[in-house]
Design a protein around this motif. Structure first.
Motif, PDB file in Angstrom:
ATOM      1  N   UNK A 114      15.262   4.938  -2.859  1.00 11.10           N
ATOM      2  CA  UNK A 114      14.349   3.949  -2.280  1.00 11.10           C
ATOM      3  C   UNK A 114      13.204   3.690  -3.258  1.00 11.10           C
ATOM      4  N   UNK A 115      13.014   2.448  -3.712  1.00 12.85           N
ATOM      5  CA  UNK A 115      11.920   2.171  -4.644  1.00 12.85           C
ATOM      6  C   UNK A 115      10.572   2.149  -3.929  1.00 12.85           C
ATOM      7  N   UNK A 116       9.540   2.546  -4.619  1.00  8.50           N
ATOM      8  CA  UNK A 116       8.188   2.468  -4.078  1.00  8.50           C
ATOM      9  C   UNK A 116       7.728   1.015  -4.184  1.00  8.50           C
ATOM     10  N   UNK A 117       7.510   0.328  -3.043  1.00  6.97           N
ATOM     11  CA  UNK A 117       7.146  -1.084  -3.125  1.00  6.97           C
ATOM     12  C   UNK A 117       5.818  -1.330  -3.835  1.00  6.97           C
ATOM     13  N   UNK A 118       4.944  -0.322  -3.843  1.00 10.75           N
ATOM     14  CA  UNK A 118       3.658  -0.495  -4.519  1.00 10.75           C
ATOM     15  C   UNK A 118       3.764  -0.273  -6.031  1.00 10.75           C
ATOM     16  N   UNK A 119       4.961   0.085  -6.475  1.00  6.99           N
ATOM     17  CA  UNK A 119       5.212   0.262  -7.903  1.00  6.99           C
ATOM     18  C   UNK A 119       6.154  -0.845  -8.378  1.00  6.99           C
ATOM     19  N   UNK A 120       7.420  -0.740  -8.034  1.00  7.88           N
ATOM     20  CA  UNK A 120       8.440  -1.655  -8.536  1.00  7.88           C
ATOM     21  C   UNK A 120       8.312  -3.072  -7.965  1.00  7.88           C
ATOM     22  N   UNK A 121       7.711  -3.191  -6.784  1.00  3.95           N
ATOM     23  CA  UNK A 121       7.609  -4.509  -6.146  1.00  3.95           C
ATOM     24  C   UNK A 121       6.154  -4.938  -5.959  1.00  3.95           C
ATOM     25  N   UNK A 122       5.316  -4.396  -6.794  1.00  5.93           N
ATOM     26  CA  UNK A 122       3.878  -4.666  -6.682  1.00  5.93           C
ATOM     27  C   UNK A 122       3.572  -6.166  -6.793  1.00  5.93           C
ATOM     28  N   UNK A 123       4.348  -6.875  -7.613  1.00  8.61           N
ATOM     29  CA  UNK A 123       4.101  -8.314  -7.796  1.00  8.61           C
ATOM     30  C   UNK A 123       4.277  -9.090  -6.487  1.00  8.61           C
ATOM     31  N   UNK A 124       5.206  -8.637  -5.632  1.00  7.27           N
ATOM     32  CA  UNK A 124       5.393  -9.298  -4.334  1.00  7.27           C
ATOM     33  C   UNK A 124       4.211  -8.990  -3.412  1.00  7.27           C
ATOM     34  N   UNK A 125       3.808  -7.733  -3.366  1.00  8.99           N
ATOM     35  CA  UNK A 125       2.710  -7.325  -2.488  1.00  8.99           C
ATOM     36  C   UNK A 125       1.409  -8.000  -2.921  1.00  8.99           C
ATOM     37  N   UNK A 126       1.199  -8.110  -4.223  1.00  8.44           N
ATOM     38  CA  UNK A 126       0.021  -8.822  -4.722  1.00  8.44           C
ATOM     39  C   UNK A 126       0.058 -10.290  -4.309  1.00  8.44           C
ATOM     40  N   UNK A 127       1.255 -10.881  -4.340  1.00 13.42           N
ATOM     41  CA  UNK A 127       1.397 -12.279  -3.925  1.00 13.42           C
ATOM     42  C   UNK A 127       1.044 -12.446  -2.447  1.00 13.42           C
ATOM     43  N   UNK A 128       1.496 -11.510  -1.601  1.00 17.82           N
ATOM     44  CA  UNK A 128       1.174 -11.579  -0.168  1.00 17.82           C
ATOM     45  C   UNK A 128      -0.344 -11.595   0.025  1.00 17.82           C
TER      46      UNK A 128
END
Length: 355
Positions: A114-128
């Protein structure tokens, strides 16, 4: 965060009274808009567009500048999650999404994590976060993910497919391997959606694009079971507000009663489902979202208005309906036809909400 100026969409999902039927469109930020095509060209390619919070914010807001839609949906792609798992997502021109490293061997399946969303998907969370600020409380923001099964389809095949033969071969020959992928995916999707909720998403949708490709028993075991698992792990409240969950299984009209039991707040319907019978089947348990055929928007203005009114009449009086397409908007759609659809929904639906 700013107070919401228009919460009609959220109230409809929670089956609370509204003055009219809210409307948003799947794929509302997309290639049918000239301004989107310009931004995508500026980005260089689709992945660079997705991975730039600034550009993702820009394209998320583009349809709202044109149309009085009742919700914004985060601009991203469902396959960012398996990309964060190391499968190497890329988009071949004219061929759709592909993975450089699809799951071919058992050790690759067993190594999934399971990837850490605050690491590997940080760009999506920042966009939100950025989109919420840019919206300034005008309308709610929808976050989303692909369903565990739909993600698995691409992870195993390596691309889109007409029959998902590799997936189904694994399902019937090594079901324990597919269950392992789905379990990891469910945990990853839940973590991803929770990160979106914490960043400001006010509702979330699970796109089960390929659940309808499964047989009757297989759908419950390999798709619905894992969406239910995701929903059980979600933060259902944030900042004192309930965060509604929408489940959309394309081709899922046969299983509405089972989908109700997933714990979702609303079911998205494709265009093959009769809204009146769907409403009778689900009763007051969930809201319904949909479901005009996207191809209707290729028709004349008179036909678009007529078909829009027919969908509103099918649902009938009362709250609990969010107007949408039965699938994503086509890139060949005339934006003026979208404007007509939104205007017609807002004007003609008021008669169904009169107290």
């Amino acid at each position: 965060m700013s107070q919401l100026k228009n919460d009609t969409f959220l109230r409809a999902l929670l089956r609370q009274p509204t003055e009219y039927t809210p409307v948003w469109l799947m794929r509302q930020a997309g290639r049918y808009l000239p301004e989107y095509c310009e931004t995508r060209k500026r980005a260089g390619n689709f992945m660079k567009l997705c991975m730039s919070p600034d550009l993702a914010t820009e394209v998320t807001l583009q349809p709202l500048a044109r149309f009085p839609l009742d919700a914004a949906i985060l601009f991203s792609d469902i396959l960012t999650v398996p990309d964060a798992m190391g499968l190497g997502l890329y988009f071949a021109e004219g061929e759709g999404p592909r993975f450089e490293r699809p799951l071919r061997d058992e050790w690759e399946v067993r190594n999934l994590s399971v990837p850490d969303p605050m690491d590997k998907l940080r760009y999506v969370i920042d966009a939100v976060r950025q989109i919420r600020v840019a919206l300034d409380g005008s309308v709610p923001l929808i976050g989303f993910s692909g369903s565990p099964f739909t993600l698995a389809c691409y992870m195993i095949e390596g691309s889109g497919s007409s029959d998902w033969s590799k997936v189904k071969t694994m399902l019937y020959s090594r079901p324990e391997l597919l269950h392992h992928i789905l379990d990891v995916n469910a945990q990853a999707v839940a973590a991803y959606l929770n990160a979106q909720i914490e960043a400001g998403a006010q509702a979330v949708q699970i796109f089960d694009s390929w659940g309808g490709a499964l047989g009757h028993r297989a759908y419950r075991e390999f798709s619905l079971h894992y969406m239910k698992q995701v929903i059980s792990l979600l933060k259902r409240e944030h900042d004192g507000q309930k965060v509604p969950v929408i489940v959309f299984t394309k081709g899922g009209g046969l299983w509405l009663e089972a989908i109700v039991e997933s714990g979702c707040d609303a079911i998205g319907l494709d265009w093959t489902v009769d809204l009146a019978s769907a409403r009778a089947r689900v009763g007051h348990q969930v809201a319904l979202q949909g479901n005009i055929d996207p191809s209707t928007l290729f028709g004349s203005p008179a036909v678009i208005a007529q078909e829009t009114c027919a969908v509103l009449a099918e649902y009938g009086h009362g709250s609990g309906h969010v107007f949408n397409l039965g699938h994503g908007i086509s890139q060949y759609t005339n934006p003026e036809h979208v404007a007509l659809l939104v205007e017609t929904v807002h004007r003609e639906s008021r008669q169904y909400h009169a107290q």
